[in-house]
Design a protein around this motif. Structure first.
Motif, PDB file in Angstrom:
ATOM      1  N   VAL A  74       0.640  -1.283   0.013  1.00 27.69           N
ATOM      2  CA  VAL A  74       0.078   0.068   0.016  1.00 27.69           C
ATOM      3  C   VAL A  74       0.831   1.233   0.135  1.00 27.69           C
ATOM      4  N   ASN A  78      -1.152   7.861  -0.365  1.00 26.95           N
ATOM      5  CA  ASN A  78      -2.500   7.973  -0.682  1.00 26.95           C
ATOM      6  C   ASN A  78      -3.522   6.639  -0.397  1.00 26.95           C
ATOM      7  N   ARG A  80      -3.312   4.014  -2.032  1.00 19.39           N
ATOM      8  CA  ARG A  80      -3.508   2.933  -3.173  1.00 19.39           C
ATOM      9  C   ARG A  80      -2.575   1.559  -3.033  1.00 19.39           C
ATOM     10  N   LYS A 143      -6.066  -4.041   2.000  1.00 22.43           N
ATOM     11  CA  LYS A 143      -7.429  -3.074   1.987  1.00 22.43           C
ATOM     12  C   LYS A 143      -7.462  -2.496   3.320  1.00 22.43           C
ATOM     13  N   SER A 146      -5.088   0.166   3.638  1.00 20.57           N
ATOM     14  CA  SER A 146      -5.456   1.331   2.531  1.00 20.57           C
ATOM     15  C   SER A 146      -6.744   2.102   3.131  1.00 20.57           C
ATOM     16  N   LYS A 150      -6.803   6.311   3.969  1.00 18.35           N
ATOM     17  CA  LYS A 150      -7.646   7.078   3.319  1.00 18.35           C
ATOM     18  C   LYS A 150      -8.745   7.579   4.362  1.00 18.35           C
TER      19      LYS A 150
END
Length: 156
Positions: A74, A78, A80, A143, A146, A150
């Motif tokens: 990751v 950001n 991603r 995930k 991430s 975020k």
């Protein structure tokens, strides 16, 4: 599984190779790197990805220091995710193929060689299924990481 945060300060010897499995081919990204005073001669990611110098990453490994089996990462800036999802699909597909082929051999071809072949396919299917589960776990952790990144970005 182990998550490790670092930034590649220098990437060396970036190349892509293709390896074979009992059924199918697979692309690998191979490279060496320096990061946080550590020098790693050989690192490998399944799939074709491009590591970048100077970017803060959270990298998913099966075990700490197991740089030859990087699942993905990751980008900390950001959130991603960089992971080759085709590798997961490949492992699931090969596991299913191996198990179906072994059932065919056992029930439709009656010989000692067929039984040995079926046994090999069952073992290969189990190995591929385990790899697929490991990739799934890595993808789930990436995930979550991430999403956390975020959320932190949106709250600032």
């Amino acid at each position: 599984m182990h998550l490790q945060q670092l930034a590649f300060s220098k990437i060396r010897g970036l190349n892509y190779s293709t390896g074979t499995a009992l059924v199918g081919f697979r692309t690998f990204t191979n490279f060496g790197f320096d990061a946080a005073g550590e020098k790693v001669i050989f690192a490998r990611v399944i799939g074709k990805v491009t590591p970048v110098e100077g970017v803060d990453l959270i990298i998913a490994l099966p075990h700490k220091g197991d740089w030859e089996r990087i699942y993905g990462w990751v980008i900390a800036e950001n959130g991603r995710i960089v992971i080759d999802k085709d590798a997961v699909v490949s492992d699931v597909s090969l596991a299913i193929f191996s198990l179906v082929a072994s059932v065919f051999l056992i029930f439709y071809v009656s010989s000692a060689i067929a039984i040995i072949g079926a046994t090999i396919l069952i073992v290969q299917g189990a190995i591929r299924a385990e790899a697929a589960f490991q990739w799934h776990d890595a993808n789930t952790e990436l995930k979550k990481t991430s999403t956390r990144i975020k959320n932190e970005i949106s709250n600032h």
